[in-house]
Scaffold this active site. Structure first.
Site, PDB file in Angstrom:
ATOM      1  N   LYS A  45       0.993  -1.230   0.200  1.00 38.94           N
ATOM      2  CA  LYS A  45      -0.120   0.077  -0.004  1.00 38.94           C
ATOM      3  C   LYS A  45       0.628   1.266  -0.061  1.00 38.94           C
ATOM      4  O   LYS A  45       0.574   2.289  -0.710  1.00 38.94           O
ATOM      5  CB  LYS A  45      -0.928  -0.014   1.470  1.00 38.94           C
ATOM      6  N   GLN A  89      -5.056  -1.432  10.283  1.00 36.97           N
ATOM      7  CA  GLN A  89      -4.860  -2.831   9.475  1.00 36.97           C
ATOM      8  C   GLN A  89      -5.368  -3.855  10.445  1.00 36.97           C
ATOM      9  O   GLN A  89      -5.137  -3.858  11.598  1.00 36.97           O
ATOM     10  CB  GLN A  89      -3.282  -2.863   9.178  1.00 36.97           C
ATOM     11  N   ASP A 112     -11.349   1.923   4.175  1.00 40.10           N
ATOM     12  CA  ASP A 112     -11.649   0.821   4.165  1.00 40.10           C
ATOM     13  C   ASP A 112     -13.163   0.346   4.028  1.00 40.10           C
ATOM     14  O   ASP A 112     -13.417  -0.901   3.612  1.00 40.10           O
ATOM     15  CB  ASP A 112     -11.208   0.128   5.354  1.00 40.10           C
TER      16      ASP A 112
HETATM   17  N1  GUN Z   1      -6.518  -7.157   6.468  1.00 38.18           N
HETATM   18  C1  GUN Z   1      -6.648  -7.778   5.496  1.00 38.18           C
HETATM   19  N2  GUN Z   1      -7.132  -6.960   4.540  1.00 38.18           N
HETATM   20  C2  GUN Z   1      -7.486  -5.611   5.103  1.00 38.18           C
HETATM   21  C3  GUN Z   1      -8.011  -4.503   4.385  1.00 38.18           C
HETATM   22  O1  GUN Z   1      -8.485  -4.391   3.462  1.00 38.18           O
HETATM   23  N3  GUN Z   1      -8.287  -3.604   5.352  1.00 38.18           N
HETATM   24  C4  GUN Z   1      -7.530  -3.649   6.566  1.00 38.18           C
HETATM   25  N4  GUN Z   1      -7.672  -2.584   7.504  1.00 38.18           N
HETATM   26  N5  GUN Z   1      -7.094  -4.674   7.136  1.00 38.18           N
HETATM   27  C5  GUN Z   1      -6.951  -5.937   6.233  1.00 38.18           C
END
Ligand code: GUN
Length: 263
Positions: A45, A89, A112
């Site tokens: 990311k 996350q 998200d």
């Molecule tokens: N953990 C796995 N996929 C995601 C996601 O798309 N967002 C977040 N915040 N955590 C994750």
């Protein structure tokens, strides 16, 4: 178009959109785990953001952070005018309730799409839908089978497919192999998000026109594996690695731009 080609093309479009913006969008990622998959995601990311001209910063908190301490960080980010969007996350350490955290993020900053009032959808299902639309996949009246019922992928995926007027069936890790075979034989669109290496093998029968989307990321000594065995005889099968993970990362950047465009 392959996923890699699609990502490359979309990134060029996003890059030029960001270039036109007076103020660069800003993203914060809060991480409170040492989870390997999370580390890879976060790294990806941050790399995407840098490539697209988006300001992104990682806030890493110690594993023993309490829910109260995290709530303080979230509250600050909610108020910080310099932060357009942020994510916490997942997974979180067990002393922190994930549902409370999802509700604490201000819906207007929730890139998200986890908050019930968020105008955005969770990144993995949204990223998958964007790609399938781009590929010209037809949804109306098609039989869609989602295997997996997580709040991040399975449930929102089923909702998005339903919105496109698919006939949606949700199966999961407790569904018997016989039942799975029965449903998959008639499926037009299949999304597998269980997290079990090669849960779906060549032993399963599919329509030659079927579309298989593999959300699984299973690591062992041989490397990364999806939930579906590679090389199925179908119209489209997304690869692992280099598949849904890239679509998820792209959807996060797209969600951030959507937040900025509605300001
Ligand atoms: N953990 C796995 N996929 C995601 C996601 O798309 N967002 C977040 N915040 N955590 C994750």
């Amino acid at each position: 178009m392959t996923i890699k080609e699609y990502i490359k093309a979309r990134k060029e479009e996003i890059k030029s959109e960001v270039l036109k913006m007076e103020r660069k969008p800003s993203l914060v990622i809060v991480q409170i785990n040492e989870d390997e998959a999370s580390k890879a995601y976060v790294k990806g990311k941050l790399k995407d953001a840098a490539e697209l001209g988006i300001n992104a910063r990682l806030v890493k908190l110690p594993l023993e952070t309490t829910e109260k301490e995290l709530m303080k960080v979230i509250s600050k980010l909610n108020k910080d005018k310099k932060v357009d969007g942020f994510i916490v996350q997942m997974p979180l350490p067990k002393q922190i309730n994930e549902e409370n955290v999802k509700l604490a993020v201000a819906p207007e900053k929730d890139v998200d799409g986890f908050h019930p009032l968020s105008a955005l959808n969770p990144c993995t299902p949204q990223g998958i839908m964007n790609y399938l639309h781009h590929e010209g996949v037809e949804f109306l009246g098609k039989n869609a089978v989602v295997i997996g019922r997580s709040n991040i992928v399975g449930k929102p995926m089923a909702k998005l497919l339903l919105k496109e007027s698919c006939n949606v069936t949700v199966l999961h890790s407790k569904t018997s192999k016989e039942d799975m075979k029965r449903y998959l034989k008639n499926a037009d669109i299949v999304v597998v998000a269980v997290g079990r290496k090669h849960l779906i093998t060549k032993e399963f029968e599919f329509k030659p026109s079927a579309i298989l989307v593999d959300v699984g990321i299973n690591r062992d000594e041989e490397g990364l594996h999806g939930d579906i065995e590679p090389g199925m005889k179908v119209a489209l099968q997304t690869p692992v690695p280099g598949g849904v993970g890239l679509l998820t990362r792209l959807a996060l950047m797209e969600n951030l731009l959507k937040i900025n465009s509605t300001k």
